[in-house]
Write an enzyme that holds these catalytic residues in place. Structure first.
Site, mmCIF file in Angstrom:
data_model
loop_
_atom_site.group_PDB
_atom_site.id
_atom_site.type_symbol
_atom_site.label_atom_id
_atom_site.label_comp_id
_atom_site.label_asym_id
_atom_site.label_seq_id
_atom_site.Cartn_x
_atom_site.Cartn_y
_atom_site.Cartn_z
ATOM 1 N N THR A 265 0.750 -1.246 -0.013
ATOM 2 C CA THR A 265 -0.037 0.119 -0.001
ATOM 3 C C THR A 265 0.699 1.370 -0.105
ATOM 4 O O THR A 265 1.891 1.460 0.283
ATOM 5 C CB THR A 265 -0.668 0.073 1.264
ATOM 6 O OG1 THR A 265 -1.568 1.222 1.560
ATOM 7 C CG2 THR A 265 -0.199 -0.488 2.400
ATOM 8 N N TYR B 103 -2.268 0.047 10.736
ATOM 9 C CA TYR B 103 -2.611 -0.642 9.454
ATOM 10 C C TYR B 103 -1.202 -0.338 8.717
ATOM 11 O O TYR B 103 -0.919 -1.392 8.166
ATOM 12 C CB TYR B 103 -3.474 0.193 8.630
ATOM 13 C CG TYR B 103 -3.607 -0.169 7.113
ATOM 14 C CD1 TYR B 103 -4.582 -1.192 6.864
ATOM 15 C CD2 TYR B 103 -3.086 0.589 6.266
ATOM 16 C CE1 TYR B 103 -4.822 -1.532 5.516
ATOM 17 C CE2 TYR B 103 -3.090 0.283 4.655
ATOM 18 C CZ TYR B 103 -3.951 -0.866 4.662
ATOM 19 O OH TYR B 103 -3.980 -1.353 3.372
ATOM 20 N N GLU C 122 0.190 3.647 1.855
ATOM 21 C CA GLU C 122 0.178 4.144 3.226
ATOM 22 C C GLU C 122 1.487 3.999 3.812
ATOM 23 O O GLU C 122 1.842 4.559 4.734
ATOM 24 C CB GLU C 122 -0.820 3.197 4.050
ATOM 25 C CG GLU C 122 -2.283 3.749 3.772
ATOM 26 C CD GLU C 122 -2.675 5.022 4.315
ATOM 27 O OE1 GLU C 122 -2.302 5.091 5.529
ATOM 28 O OE2 GLU C 122 -3.335 5.866 3.823
ATOM 29 N N LYS D 263 1.529 -3.287 7.578
ATOM 30 C CA LYS D 263 1.684 -3.668 6.101
ATOM 31 C C LYS D 263 3.144 -3.418 5.594
ATOM 32 O O LYS D 263 3.598 -4.060 4.695
ATOM 33 C CB LYS D 263 0.995 -2.759 5.159
ATOM 34 C CG LYS D 263 -0.648 -2.933 4.899
ATOM 35 C CD LYS D 263 -1.189 -4.036 4.080
ATOM 36 C CE LYS D 263 -2.227 -4.429 3.957
ATOM 37 N NZ LYS D 263 -2.650 -5.289 2.806
#
Ligand code: NAP
Ligand code: G4F
Length: 397
Positions: free
Chosen positions: A167, A191, A169, A195
């Site tokens: 991601t 999160y 992110e 990840k």
């Protein structure tokens, strides 16, 4: 109603069987005699899993998917490709499992012996990861580790290719603009931290055991199938309902946030192409365009003929209807305030800006996205307008 749904499923099976892309034959072989590839998709009931399953079926794969046990049906996004367990020719099979349950993963991978595993399952909501950090880390960090270890433990490292849905992110508090494969990471949520573990464990298994394992570093991608609490879908659903008088106002958090939004359909194709490369690579998948949440609201409203004026600042910001054309929004009038800020949607640490540079992916994968942001917004608005109209009809009977 039930009968209609079954009829629809039946028709879709016919379509699958007669598709020119996927001559339909027995498990294991295509009509030309080539080996039929077998894929396992985790997160098949999610937005991306559903599009990927459709794509792989159309390519002639046998598709296995892992779904979680739930007290209500959680297969709405894939019901149209469902095949009955009694269908002798089936090429689509769902299995119960969970990324937190190693034994179920080992058993399924052993049974299926997949050529490709797409790990799309995750607790994928960034804001929820602040509420459930331990669970989010278990699924998002240890989940991929469990799959990689199962591949190794079962001796499938030569056969099974693995793709991890990574991601943008990871870039979090961005260290450069735009972000590419070499941009340093600075994750800003449980999160994203989880990840990041998944990203590195994928690379570690590739380097340690020679596995074909790679990360697709995906920037935000949306569709009419997007979960209803992600900002784009929340906006498209709420505006359609407000237009028809089913809701009064849309409450949002940080409208200044900037995102690089693409269409999920384009991004699953990229993920398939990544597993067809000669060598595994970690690649950024992005549109290369950036817009604010506020701009997304304006674009979505324009699809209904509504022009909005944004006034005020911070928590006092709101959007008022400046003008309306056409007849899609009969229940609102100029002067109505239809968007406000609710600070409960602010995050403890925010990712303010994301903009991807996917030039390496375009070059390696010979890729060009088919959908523009305008296409995406129109498609989401048409779909949610239909849903709102049906809801209105039900309410009036
Ligand atoms: P999504 O719609 O939220 O789907 C997530 C899927 O994971 C669902 O099928 C969900 O099952 C499943 N899942 C959740 N927890 C699980 C568990 N413990 N065990 C097994 N399955 C579990 O997400 P998406 O938008 O399709 O995203 C797919 C992947 O790409 C995710 O890993 C996400 O983090 C990543 N990603 C997405 C984006 C994006 O913009 N969409 C961008 C970057 C990365 P239920 O249906 O039962 O909930
Ligand atoms: O739609 P969002 O919740 O997506 P976010 O946080 O960017 O995460 C998504 O994309 C990631 C890739 O970059 C994925 F890894 C992840 O799985 C997920 O698919 O929020 C987008 C932006 C944020 O800045 C958020 O603060 O919109 C802002 N926002 C403003 N109001 C809101 C809201 N987000 C949500 N969900 N709800 C609001 O009311």
């Amino acid at each position: 109603m039930f009968f209609l749904v079954r009829l629809q499923l039946y028709n879709d099976c016919i379509w699958l069987k007669s598709s020119k892309y996927c001559p339909y034959t027995d498990y294991g072989l295509t009509q030309g005699g080539d080996k039929m590839k077998t894929a396992l998709i985790t997160g098949i009931t999610g937005q991306d899993g559903s599009y990927l399953a459709e794509y792989l079926l159309a390519k002639g794969y046998f598709v296995h998917g892992i779904k979680r046990k739930a007290s209500l049906f959680n297969t709405q996004r894939i019901d149209h490709i469902y095949q009955s367990p009694y269908d002798t020719d089936k090429r689509f099979k769902l299995h119960y499992g969970d990324l937190t349950d190693s034994l179920s993963l080992v058993r399924l991978i052993q049974e299926i012996q997949p050529d490709e595993i797409y790990n799309l399952a995750a607790q994928s909501h960034v804001a929820v990861s602040f509420e459930m950090p331990e669970y989010s880390s278990d699924v998002n960090a240890l989940g991929p580790l469990r799959i990689l270890e199962a591949i190794r433990f079962l001796g499938l490292q030569e056969k099974t290719r693995f793709l991890q849905a990574s991601t943008s992110e990871l870039f979090g508090k961005v260290q450069e603009v735009p972000q590419n494969e070499k941009t340093p990471f600075y994750p800003r949520s449980p999160y994203a931290v989880a990840k990041q573990y998944a990203y590195w464990i994928t690379i570690n298994y590739r380097e340690a055991y020679g596995m074909f394992a790679c990360n697709s570093i995906l920037f935000n991608h949306e569709s009419p199938r997007r979960g209803e609490t992600f900002v784009t879908r929340k906006i498209s659903m709420a505006l359609c309902q407000i237009a028809l008088g089913l809701e009064k106002c849309l409450y949002l958090g940080n409208m200044n946030a900037l995102r690089d939004w693409g269409h999920a359909k384009d991004y699953v194709i990229m993920q398939w192409r990544m597993l067809q490369l000669d060598e595994p690579e970690d690649l950024v998948i992005a549109s290369g365009e950036q817009h604010s949440v506020r701009e997304f609201v304006s674009l979505a409203a324009a699809e209904l003929g509504i022009q909005l004026d944004f006034k005020g600042q911070g928590v006092d910001e709101y959007a008022v209807v400046a003008d309306i054309s056409g007849n899609l929004a009969p229940q609102i009038k100029p002067g109505d305030v239809i968007v406000r800020v609710d600070p409960k949607y602010f995050r403890p640490t925010e990712v303010e800006t994301l903009l991807g540079d996917a030039s390496l992916a375009r070059q390696k994968l010979d890729w060009k996205a088919e959908h523009s942001l305008n296409n995406l917004v129109s498609e989401m608005m048409r779909s949610d307008y239909d849903i709102a109209q049906k809801k209105l009809l039900l309410q009036s009977h």
